[in-house]
Every structure is written in structure tokens, then in C-alpha cells.
Design an enzyme around this catalytic site. Structure first.
Site: not given
Ligand code: GLA
Length: 392
Positions: A34-35, A37, A126, A128, A130, A132, A182, A234
Site C-alpha cells: 500500500e502506498h 505504487d 466510495g 475504496g 476502485s 472508478s 488500481d 494522499y
Molecule cells: C489508491 C490509489 C492507488 C494507490 C493506493 C494506495 O487506491 O488509486 O494508486 O496509491 O491508493 O496503495
């Protein structure tokens, strides 16, 4: 009826003729990584069974006409726009997602025609998960398909190129500075596998991940929370990582080796140290989980999932009370590991749960939310499912 069938049926109802084709793409959860990419690092997502589907045909007048149909069958139609006129800022709200993809494909010179799109799906919005990106990936495949282009790993455009166009749509048209996790997950994941992606090299490996066969399941806890900090935090975290990489003289935090962490931290101002510690240790945890999955030892992945949550909570500081309550309740009632998934500040958590503890863990999570005075969460189990494809 699945989303592809619904989109097909609604297209016929609204436009009075069958669509040329129907394409769909899934939401995702990130198992770990996580965080990382946007730090050129490592991620390990899998696709949800929930999908967004797009029924589509070409239009000869160059307009993009998009309608979404909700579960109540209510249709919402965006004002049609000329694909040739699309520029960032022209379209806002939900319609910016399909419009952004049309813009990205037009500016890449791959697909420029107008289209009728009817969209339907069951990815919780909404949460988390993905939704979208599922929408954007399905639209990308639909617009490419209408232009006669089918992704093929041996020729351009590859799925990796399509993921970058979708990222461009998200970053430059919709205006969210997100990474590649995502889109790549939605486009490239496969059933019964997690996708091990090295974001820098683009290398991908399908790692077998069939929790059910091991008497386990992945429980998703949609906390139904989205805190207002989510978007600004973010960008702040991302800028902090870039600043740290600059001070360390490396292209990205990916380049800080785990063995060199102490030395790197000593060279940084105090506010950047926890960010760097998270990213470097998180990349190492992704490798550890991939290693355990390859060895068929799913149980041993649990501790790494929990360590990831602790690092996101204490070092990266992107958790929130709802996510912490979900993780603690799951761990306290028999989960082998649990963590927030996605960007944080709300959204969803996941827990790796022995199937025979599933009812107890669900009950414990519900009770903990009620006890903390929080909105009841939505709970479901998710088996790794197929990535984006043409349905018909
Ligand atoms: C969101 C972003 C991704 C990634 C995650 C955290 O989902 O769209 O690109 O950075 O947060 O891992």
C-alpha cells in the site's frame, strides 16, 4: 443478472437496438503493498467478483453519450460531448471518468470516434474498492473495441499501455494524482490469483491465491466511511515521498534497500522518516507474502498483513478509527491477519479468516462498530476473480 447482462439489456431498452459489444472490468482489493505504487514499488492486488460493465456502439456524429443505470434501474444521462472537444476541466462529476478515458485515448491517437455507452455495475461505490477504475478500464476496452482494437500482449496496445492511458485520464483529466495499482489490477488480474506487480519494471506475475482451497477466506469490511482528508492527504504523502527521495538522491523510495534503511532515516528530517520507513518495509512485506504464497503457506501471510496495517496506521498515518476498529475486531476474533486496503481514511479493510471462524469474525466486527457508535459496515467475502474482458 450480472452487470454485463444488465448493461446489455438496458442498452437495448434505452437505445432501441443491440449494442455492438459489452465489456466489463472488476474492482480490486490490494492484498498488500500500500502506498508503494507511486514510489516505483511492489503491489499484490486481486480482482473482486464485482464488476462494471459497458454496453457500447459507435456513433457517427463524434459525440460521446454516456448513461449509467443504477440497481434501481434509474438511468442518469450525462450531457453528450464531442470527443474532439474534450479537454481537462470540460466535464466534471461522474461523467469525467468515461470522458477522461475518451480524452486519453484520443490524445494517444488510438481511438477518436464517438460512442453510445450504457454503464451498469455492482462494485460498491466510495468503498475504496476502485469502482472508478473498474469504470474507466471497462470504458477503455469498449472504446478500443469499437475502434477494432483488442489488447494483445504480443502487440501494442498491451494491457500495461492501456493502464497508463487510464492513469493519464485519472491524473490529468479527473485530477487525482494516483498511481498504477488500481488500473493494472482491474485490467490484468486473473481468477484464483493475486497479481504481483513491480511498478517500476512493469513486470507481472500471477501468483496462485486460492484461500478457499486452504479453508480460508478474505473478508472485506466496507467501513462506509470516507473522511474529507482522503484526497488532500494522499497528495501530501506522495509529495513527502518525492521530497525524501530527492534528499536521499534516488529516483524513488523504491531505491532505498531494506539493509540501508537505518542509514537513510538518519539522513532525513524527522517528519519524513516514518514515510520512508513505511514504504521500504512495505515493499519487503510484499516480497515476504509473495514468497509465502509461492510456498503454498497462506496462513503465514497473516502476520505480514497485520504488520502492514500497523505501519500504515502509525508510520504512514492513513488509517482512521473505522479501519482500526475493523482490524482489531477481526484479529481479536480469529482472523489470521487484517489490514486496511487502498488509499485509507475510510474505505475498506480486509481480513484473512479461517472459514470456520467466519461467522464469529463477522459478528465481532459488527458488534465492535455498534459499540463504537459507527455506521454498520458492509461485509462480504471475495475470491480472486477475472480481470477486464469483452463479455459479448
Ligand atoms: C489508491 C490509489 C492507488 C494507490 C493506493 C494506495 O487506491 O488509486 O494508486 O496509491 O491508493 O496503495
Amino acid at each position: 443478472m450480472n452487470p454485463a447482462q444488465t448493461a446489455d439489456k438496458q442498452y437495448r431498452r434505452l437505445l432501441g437496438h443491440p449494442p455492438t459489444g459489452v465489456w466489463s472490468a472488476p474492482g480490486r482489493v490490494n492484498l498488500i503493498g500500500e502506498h508503494t505504487d507511486y514510489n516505483d514499488g511492489l503491489v499484490l492486488p486481486f480482482a473482486l467478483p464485482h464488476r462494471i460493465a459497458v454496453a457500447a456502439s459507435r456513433r457517427e456524429d463524434g459525440l460521446l453519450a454516456v448513461t449509467t443505470v443504477g440497481s434501481d434501474h434509474n438511468a442518469q444521462r450525462a450531457a453528450p460531448v464531442a470527443v474532439a472537444d474534450l479537454e481537462p476541466g470540460l466535464v466534471t462529476g461522474w461523467a469525467a471518468f468515461p470522458a477522461g478515458v475518451a480524452w486519453a485515448l484520443r490524445t494517444a491517437g488510438v481511438a477518436e470516434g464517438g460512442a453510445d455507452l450504457v454503464i451498469s455495475g455492482d462494485v460498491p461505490a466510495g468503498a475504496g474498492l476502485s469502482s472508478s477504475h473498474a469504470l474507466q478500464c471497462a470504458v477503455a476496452l469498449a472504446l478500443l473495441g469499437l475502434a477494432g482494437i483488442t489488447p494483445d500482449e504480443s502487440a501494442s496496445p498491451t494491457l500495461a499501455e492501456i493502464a497508463r492511458w487510464v492513469q493519464r485520464s485519472e491524473n490529468d483529466f479527473v485530477g487525482a494524482p494516483t498511481g498504477l495499482l488500481d488500473q493494472t489490477a482491474s485490467l490484468c488480474c486473473e481468477r484464483s490469483h493475486a497479481l504481483f506487480l513491480d511498478v517500476r519494471s512493469g513486470e507481472r506475475e500471477q501468483v496462485p491465491f486460492d484461500a478457499g482451497a486452504d479453508g480460508l477466506e478474505v473478508l472485506v469490511v466496507d467501513t462506509r466511511a470516507k473522511h474529507s482528508l482522503a484526497d488532500s492527504a494522499y497528495g501530501e504523502r506522495r509529495r513527502g515521498c518525492e521530497r525524501a527521495a530527492g534528499l536521499l538522491g534516488v529516483p524513488a523510495l523504491r531505491d532505498v534497500p531494506a539493509e540501508g534503511l537505518a542509514e537513510a532515516l538518519a539522513a532525513l528530517p524527522g517528519d519524513l522518516r516514518p514515510l520512508v520507513r513505511h514504504v521500504v518495509t512495505e515493499n519487503a512485506r510484499v516480497l515476504a507474502v509473495v514468497d509465502r504464497l509461492r510456498a503454498g503457506d497462506l496462513v503465514a501471510t497473516g502476520e505480514h498483513l497485520t504488520a502492514s496495517h500497523v505501519s500504515l496506521r502509525d508510520d504512514y498515518r492513513v488509517s482512521c478509527v473505522e479501519l482500526d476498529v475493523a482490524v482489531e475486531a477481526a484479529l481479536g476474533s480469529g482472523a489470521l491477519g487484517a489490514r486496511m486496503t487502498g488509499g485509507g481514511f475510510g474505505g475498506s479493510a480486509i481480513a484473512l479468516v479461517p472459514t470456520d471462524r467466519s461467522a464469529a469474525v463477522r459478528e465481532a466486527v459488527r458488534t465492535a462498530f455498534a459499540g463504537a457508535g459507527l455506521t454498520a459496515p458492509r461485509l462480504f467475502t471475495a475470491a480472486p476473480s477475472a480481470g477486464a474482458h469483452r463479455d459479448r
